[in-house]
Motif scaffolding. Sequence first.
Motif, PDB file in Angstrom:
ATOM      1  N   SER A  64       0.796  -1.246  -0.081  1.00 35.03           N
ATOM      2  CA  SER A  64       0.013   0.141   0.218  1.00 35.03           C
ATOM      3  C   SER A  64       0.657   1.276  -0.240  1.00 35.03           C
ATOM      4  O   SER A  64       0.609   2.213  -0.853  1.00 35.03           O
ATOM      5  N   ARG A  65       1.839   1.012   0.888  1.00 32.14           N
ATOM      6  CA  ARG A  65       2.965   2.319   0.860  1.00 32.14           C
ATOM      7  C   ARG A  65       3.626   2.623  -0.517  1.00 32.14           C
ATOM      8  O   ARG A  65       3.690   3.802  -0.989  1.00 32.14           O
ATOM      9  N   GLU A  66       4.020   1.547  -1.421  1.00 26.82           N
ATOM     10  CA  GLU A  66       4.474   1.591  -2.546  1.00 26.82           C
ATOM     11  C   GLU A  66       3.525   2.532  -3.503  1.00 26.82           C
ATOM     12  O   GLU A  66       3.944   3.099  -4.408  1.00 26.82           O
ATOM     13  N   MET A  67       2.288   1.799  -3.455  1.00 29.22           N
ATOM     14  CA  MET A  67       1.354   2.439  -4.372  1.00 29.22           C
ATOM     15  C   MET A  67       1.041   3.795  -4.176  1.00 29.22           C
ATOM     16  O   MET A  67       0.840   4.616  -4.907  1.00 29.22           O
ATOM     17  N   ARG A  68       1.119   4.239  -2.519  1.00 27.41           N
ATOM     18  CA  ARG A  68       0.773   5.601  -2.338  1.00 27.41           C
ATOM     19  C   ARG A  68       1.717   6.622  -2.645  1.00 27.41           C
ATOM     20  O   ARG A  68       1.549   7.525  -3.292  1.00 27.41           O
ATOM     21  N   LYS A 124      10.835   6.729   1.929  1.00 27.73           N
ATOM     22  CA  LYS A 124      11.563   6.652   3.353  1.00 27.73           C
ATOM     23  C   LYS A 124      11.354   5.671   4.409  1.00 27.73           C
ATOM     24  O   LYS A 124      11.910   4.759   4.836  1.00 27.73           O
ATOM     25  N   ALA A 125      10.059   5.607   4.649  1.00 27.95           N
ATOM     26  CA  ALA A 125       9.523   4.361   5.325  1.00 27.95           C
ATOM     27  C   ALA A 125       9.589   3.027   4.770  1.00 27.95           C
ATOM     28  O   ALA A 125       9.905   2.158   5.760  1.00 27.95           O
ATOM     29  N   LEU A 126       9.372   3.091   3.430  1.00 23.04           N
ATOM     30  CA  LEU A 126       9.620   1.891   2.722  1.00 23.04           C
ATOM     31  C   LEU A 126      10.951   1.214   3.019  1.00 23.04           C
ATOM     32  O   LEU A 126      11.487  -0.120   2.725  1.00 23.04           O
ATOM     33  N   SER A 127      12.088   2.039   2.898  1.00 24.57           N
ATOM     34  CA  SER A 127      13.340   1.424   3.027  1.00 24.57           C
ATOM     35  C   SER A 127      13.413   0.886   4.133  1.00 24.57           C
ATOM     36  O   SER A 127      14.677   0.242   4.273  1.00 24.57           O
ATOM     37  N   LYS A 128      12.811   1.173   5.330  1.00 27.17           N
ATOM     38  CA  LYS A 128      12.872   0.492   6.480  1.00 27.17           C
ATOM     39  C   LYS A 128      12.130  -0.513   6.648  1.00 27.17           C
ATOM     40  O   LYS A 128      12.446  -1.533   7.320  1.00 27.17           O
ATOM     41  N   LEU A 129      10.916  -0.700   6.104  1.00 28.45           N
ATOM     42  CA  LEU A 129      10.190  -1.667   6.194  1.00 28.45           C
ATOM     43  C   LEU A 129      10.364  -2.972   5.473  1.00 28.45           C
ATOM     44  O   LEU A 129      10.000  -3.970   5.884  1.00 28.45           O
ATOM     45  N   LYS A 130      11.312  -2.583   4.365  1.00 29.67           N
ATOM     46  CA  LYS A 130      11.498  -3.751   3.357  1.00 29.67           C
ATOM     47  C   LYS A 130      12.855  -4.134   3.556  1.00 29.67           C
ATOM     48  O   LYS A 130      13.578  -3.118   3.219  1.00 29.67           O
ATOM     49  N   ASN A 131      13.431  -5.017   3.600  1.00 32.61           N
ATOM     50  CA  ASN A 131      14.707  -5.621   3.655  1.00 32.61           C
ATOM     51  C   ASN A 131      15.151  -5.318   2.178  1.00 32.61           C
ATOM     52  O   ASN A 131      14.826  -5.819   1.313  1.00 32.61           O
ATOM     53  N   ASP A 132      16.431  -4.765   2.272  1.00 27.79           N
ATOM     54  CA  ASP A 132      17.214  -4.603   0.789  1.00 27.79           C
ATOM     55  C   ASP A 132      16.310  -3.935  -0.121  1.00 27.79           C
ATOM     56  O   ASP A 132      16.265  -4.414  -1.354  1.00 27.79           O
ATOM     57  N   ASN A 133      15.604  -2.835   0.337  1.00 27.92           N
ATOM     58  CA  ASN A 133      15.009  -2.153  -0.823  1.00 27.92           C
ATOM     59  C   ASN A 133      15.683  -1.280  -1.625  1.00 27.92           C
ATOM     60  O   ASN A 133      15.471  -0.080  -1.547  1.00 27.92           O
ATOM     61  N   THR A 134      16.258  -1.639  -2.630  1.00 35.08           N
ATOM     62  CA  THR A 134      17.222  -0.751  -3.443  1.00 35.08           C
ATOM     63  C   THR A 134      16.373  -0.136  -4.235  1.00 35.08           C
ATOM     64  O   THR A 134      16.626   1.192  -4.660  1.00 35.08           O
TER      65      THR A 134
END
Length: 453
Positions: A190-194, A212-222
């Motif tokens: 949902s955050r990626e889509m938003r 920025k939140a996604l970079s912490k929520l998902k490991n190895d979020n290149t």
Amino acid sequence: MVSIDHVTQKILTYLPYVLVLMDMRYEGVKCGKDGSVDNHMEMGKKLLAAGQLADALSHFHAAVDGDPKNYMAYYRRATVFLAMGKSKSALPDLSRVIELKPDFTSARLQRGNLLLKQGKLDEAESDFKRVLKSNPSDKEEQEATTQLAKSDELQRLVTQAHRSYSAKDFPTALAQLDVIIETCIWDVTSREMRAECFIQMGEMGKAISDLKALSKLKNDNTQAFYKLSTIYYNLGDHEMSLNEVRECLKLDPDHKQCFGHYKQVKKLNKQIQSAEELIREQRYEDAVSKYEAVMKTEPNVPQFSHLAKERICHALSKAQQASRAVSVCSDVLRFNPENVNVLKDRAEAYVQDEQYEEAIKDYETAAKHSENDHQIKEGLDRAQRLLKQSQRRDYYKILGVKRTAQKKEIIRAYRKLAQQWHPDNFQDPEEKKKAEKKFIDIAQAKEVLTDPG
């Protein structure tokens, strides 16, 4: 001399604290020597109650190691993880508790709530339904019923949000995703889509917050770091862009998109830093050349062209190249009329070019947007003072003749200067404006000095 009574009183005051410390030390030694799971569990509970979470966690780690089938050890450790804000670590422990004791409704309810926050709605619903079937307490039944209804509503919203997003109805998708994320705060999808909705709608600051939140929520979020870097780059923030793309390359040094982008940002960043160093060294012409190179390196992002022109305007003003400075500064101000730094630089260039009225206008405009700037106040005072001085005209000086010059000599000087400064000789708007002022001054000087009265 300190009295014995005073010393005795001090010892009695501190004695309870000493006994508590000795008791805690004894407990620690007992755990260390005995190593029993019960002792670790007991100490862990005491430390948890005292808010000493790291120490409590150590004891629950030891209890789990001592008895891998003790479901309460896992449950206590999960409780500490949750108190520390480490929900990712708590989830496996809660799952292990349920595996060891399937009827432990409290653990299942907590796991359901965590899964709901992660946006794993099907799994969360399964846990809430199992709680309702396992003879829960009244409080647990009420919570499970509420959360199950909420999960059903979120399922419906997720379907609608995906439909709106696919139809490129980003405002509607955004409103739906806002409601989802309010509950599913760790929902990566949902955050990626938003974030993508924000990008499509041009709300880059909000997109940055989600990424920025996604970079912490998902490991190895290149991908999150790459998007952050490109957004900062397109906003003209080369330093933040460089920081984010480096984070991407830390995770994957061979990431093609990040590596290609890194080379571009690094080159641009180096050029800008070099140009600023040249300005500090007062090597203004070199700084101008370096900023011209910046515009060639990145011609497609307007923010970098604006930055380069703004700094070229500043360098030319400092180098007292008034006409060039006015031209470049004016170009910047057409895009951003309220740029205080450029207004100050152009005002200074106008002063150098003796266009005091124009300088005063720029200083007054700058003052509206930066009321407490002492530099603006000083510049405005100086321009007003110079304007008053210039109005006391020396007409002989304007025509470049001696005070003893005859009428024929004055007319000859006038004709020569009028031909030189005729506005039709100039194409550049700023140069033409300057010529018009000169032409008027020359005509006025000739009129005054040849007036027989």
